[in-house]
Scaffold this active site. Structure first.
Site, PDB file in Angstrom:
ATOM      1  N   LYS A   1       3.361   7.962  -1.445  1.00 23.53           N
ATOM      2  CA  LYS A   1       3.265   9.234  -0.725  1.00 23.53           C
ATOM      3  C   LYS A   1       4.657   9.792  -0.426  1.00 23.53           C
ATOM      4  O   LYS A   1       4.885  11.000  -0.545  1.00 23.53           O
ATOM      5  CB  LYS A   1       2.459   9.056   0.566  1.00 23.53           C
ATOM      6  CG  LYS A   1       0.963   8.910   0.284  1.00 23.53           C
ATOM      7  CD  LYS A   1       0.190   8.602   1.538  1.00 23.53           C
ATOM      8  CE  LYS A   1      -1.294   8.388   1.229  1.00 23.53           C
ATOM      9  NZ  LYS A   1      -2.024   7.847   2.363  1.00 23.53           N
TER      10      LYS A   1
ATOM     11  N   LYS B   1      -5.015  10.523 -12.628  1.00 21.85           N
ATOM     12  CA  LYS B   1      -6.115  10.223 -11.698  1.00 21.85           C
ATOM     13  C   LYS B   1      -6.479  11.497 -10.922  1.00 21.85           C
ATOM     14  O   LYS B   1      -5.584  12.203 -10.439  1.00 21.85           O
ATOM     15  CB  LYS B   1      -5.641   9.143 -10.711  1.00 21.85           C
ATOM     16  CG  LYS B   1      -6.653   8.847  -9.626  1.00 21.85           C
ATOM     17  CD  LYS B   1      -6.069   8.011  -8.497  1.00 21.85           C
ATOM     18  CE  LYS B   1      -7.078   7.918  -7.408  1.00 21.85           C
ATOM     19  NZ  LYS B   1      -6.886   8.074  -6.097  1.00 21.85           N
TER      20      LYS B   1
ATOM     21  N   LYS C   1      -7.027  14.854  -4.608  1.00 18.96           N
ATOM     22  CA  LYS C   1      -6.827  16.086  -3.845  1.00 18.96           C
ATOM     23  C   LYS C   1      -5.357  16.467  -3.817  1.00 18.96           C
ATOM     24  O   LYS C   1      -5.012  17.627  -3.732  1.00 18.96           O
ATOM     25  CB  LYS C   1      -7.293  15.887  -2.396  1.00 18.96           C
ATOM     26  CG  LYS C   1      -8.776  15.748  -2.233  1.00 18.96           C
ATOM     27  CD  LYS C   1      -9.093  15.435  -0.771  1.00 18.96           C
ATOM     28  CE  LYS C   1     -10.144  14.373  -0.628  1.00 18.96           C
ATOM     29  NZ  LYS C   1      -9.644  13.138  -0.008  1.00 18.96           N
TER      30      LYS C   1
HETATM   31  P1  ADP Z   1      -7.739  11.679  -2.992  1.00 21.53           P
HETATM   32  O1  ADP Z   1      -6.873  10.886  -3.935  1.00 21.53           O
HETATM   33  O2  ADP Z   1      -8.434  12.774  -3.688  1.00 21.53           O
HETATM   34  O3  ADP Z   1      -6.998  12.135  -1.759  1.00 21.53           O
HETATM   35  P2  ADP Z   1      -8.837   9.681  -1.330  1.00 21.53           P
HETATM   36  O4  ADP Z   1      -7.598   8.857  -1.460  1.00 21.53           O
HETATM   37  O5  ADP Z   1      -9.102  10.370  -0.035  1.00 21.53           O
HETATM   38  O6  ADP Z   1      -8.879  10.718  -2.508  1.00 21.53           O
HETATM   39  O7  ADP Z   1     -10.062   8.766  -1.744  1.00 21.53           O
HETATM   40  C1  ADP Z   1     -11.317   8.715  -1.113  1.00 21.53           C
HETATM   41  C2  ADP Z   1     -12.169   7.718  -1.883  1.00 21.53           C
HETATM   42  O8  ADP Z   1     -12.459   8.208  -3.195  1.00 21.53           O
HETATM   43  C3  ADP Z   1     -11.484   6.368  -2.082  1.00 21.53           C
HETATM   44  O9  ADP Z   1     -12.433   5.326  -1.928  1.00 21.53           O
HETATM   45  C4  ADP Z   1     -10.966   6.422  -3.495  1.00 21.53           C
HETATM   46  O10 ADP Z   1     -10.863   5.171  -4.090  1.00 21.53           O
HETATM   47  C5  ADP Z   1     -12.012   7.296  -4.178  1.00 21.53           C
HETATM   48  N1  ADP Z   1     -11.376   8.070  -5.240  1.00 21.53           N
HETATM   49  C6  ADP Z   1     -10.479   9.069  -5.081  1.00 21.53           C
HETATM   50  N2  ADP Z   1     -10.105   9.582  -6.254  1.00 21.53           N
HETATM   51  C7  ADP Z   1     -10.766   8.875  -7.205  1.00 21.53           C
HETATM   52  C8  ADP Z   1     -10.811   8.932  -8.640  1.00 21.53           C
HETATM   53  N3  ADP Z   1     -10.088   9.815  -9.324  1.00 21.53           N
HETATM   54  N4  ADP Z   1     -11.606   8.060  -9.282  1.00 21.53           N
HETATM   55  C9  ADP Z   1     -12.352   7.156  -8.604  1.00 21.53           C
HETATM   56  N5  ADP Z   1     -12.354   7.060  -7.269  1.00 21.53           N
HETATM   57  C10 ADP Z   1     -11.583   7.911  -6.556  1.00 21.53           C
END
Ligand code: ADP
Ligand code: TRP
Length: 329
Positions: free
Chosen positions: A116, A195, A198
């Site tokens: 981050k 990947k 958000k």
């Molecule tokens: P982001 O990366 O969009 O901010 P978060 O870190 O808030 O997402 O993730 C929330 C949940 O969704 C977590 O359990 C994470 O492992 C899952 N997750 C987020 N992005 C993915 C992805 N591209 N593929 C599979 N799981 C994901």
């Protein structure tokens, strides 16, 4: 997932943006599947979201959106508990207790913190201590099993480490949780092939308008192989996402079309767009109903907060007593 029964399960999701299909296939879908046979607690990690944004209006808006999305996607308030992290402020107290036992070196090795900061998020103390608050989230409900994506594995290891240190210092107090690394899907790629996240501006959101969804899907990055030529379906974001929505046979059919040539990326994207739209259509309708019935949504969150707080109070009293904090209230 069906084999998991009778466990106390907890997971959180940050309201740091609009939820996308990666969140759904990577986490929410499994959270919802687990609710029937287990004691499930799911929360909107709004304290955590404060580590990467200071926009109060956005925090409120996204927090409600996460709650509404869970309900629209099948979360059942009769079966499981849904609440806002900040409705149980005791979690910040437990995080303090845990931080007195958390070695600096443990946090310094945190991948998520380093990633981050590398992305430009200011290196504040909250971001650094993020795993300690996450440990408190888990430990305050005596959670046994924490379903999360692979990216959260290190946080679970840290949670166990910290809980073991606590129990060693103060006697058996905290339940040592296990992670449940969600196995069904690999990482869902975003429209740029990285990947989906958000924070990378590459997401396909579940509940945008038809037009916006189409635009997003059409923006999936591909190479410039001409329409008539064969294309490699095994390194294709289109096929990888299509797999989430289609049967094995349908995926094979798309693969063959790409291999044969005469089938353009645009054709594949169009099929993919239609699939995604159809898949979420019933949930979209449910979501619209919920938006017209915010009293109901707020009621769910209130009831969830009460249940979560009752459990947290029990664990906190045990922790306060064991560490030697005197209580006069
Ligand atoms: P982001 O990366 O969009 O901010 P978060 O870190 O808030 O997402 O993730 C929330 C949940 O969704 C977590 O359990 C994470 O492992 C899952 N997750 C987020 N992005 C993915 C992805 N591209 N593929 C599979 N799981 C994901
Ligand atoms: N860190 C998790 C994520 O970004 C969200 C989270 C916060 C969480 N507290 C938690 C997940 C406790 C599981 C348990 O996805």
């Amino acid at each position: 997932m069906d084999a998991i029964k009778g466990r106390r399960i907890l997971s959180g999701i940050q309201p740091s943006g609009i939820l996308h299909i990666g969140n759904y296939f990577g986490a929410i879908r499994q959270h919802i599947q687990l609710q029937k046979d287990n004691e499930c607690y799911y929360f909107v990690a709004n304290y955590h979201a404060m580590t990467s944004s200071t926009d109060a209006e956005k925090l409120r808006e996204h927090s409600m959106m996460v709650a509404i999305d869970y309900l629209a996607l099948g979360f059942d308030p009769e079966e499981a508990v849904l609440f806002m992290q900040s409705d149980v402020p005791e979690v910040a107290e437990l995080a303090w207790m845990l931080s007195t036992l958390t070695p600096m070196g443990l946090l310094e090795r945190g991948h998520s913190y380093k990633d981050k900061v590398a992305k430009g998020i200011p290196a504040n103390h909250g971001l650094f201590a993020y795993p300690v608050l996450m440990a408190a989230d888990i430990l305050i409900y005596d959670a046994e099993l924490v379903p999360v994506g692979k990216d959260q594995k290190q946080h679970l290891e840290m949670t166990r480490d910290i809980a073991e240190k606590f129990n060693l210092a103060y006697g058996e107090t905290l339940v040592i949780p296990e992670e449940l690394i969600l196995p069904e899907v690999a990482v869902v790629p975003g429209v740029d092939g990285q990947k989906m996240s958000k924070s990378y501006d590459n997401t396909i959101e579940m509940f945008t308008s038809k037009k916006a969804l189409k635009k997003k899907v059409m923006s999936i990055v591909t190479d410039s192989t001409p329409l008539e030529e064969p294309k490699d379906p095994d390194n294709s974001v289109i096929v990888d996402i299509y797999k989430l929505f289609a049967t094995k046979e349908e995926v094979e059919e798309m693969r063959q079309k790409f291999l044969a040539g005469g089938y353009g990326y645009g054709h594949g994207k169009k099929e993919l767009f239609e699939r995604i739209y159809e898949y979420f259509e019933p949930h979209r309708q449910r979501r619209e109903e919920l938006e017209q019935n915010m009293d109901y949504v707020e009621g769910v969150l209130r009831k969830g907060a009460e249940k979560a707080r009752a459990k947290a109070t029990e664990v906190m009293d045990r922790a306060r007593d064991n560490v030697g904090l005197l209580r006069f209230l």
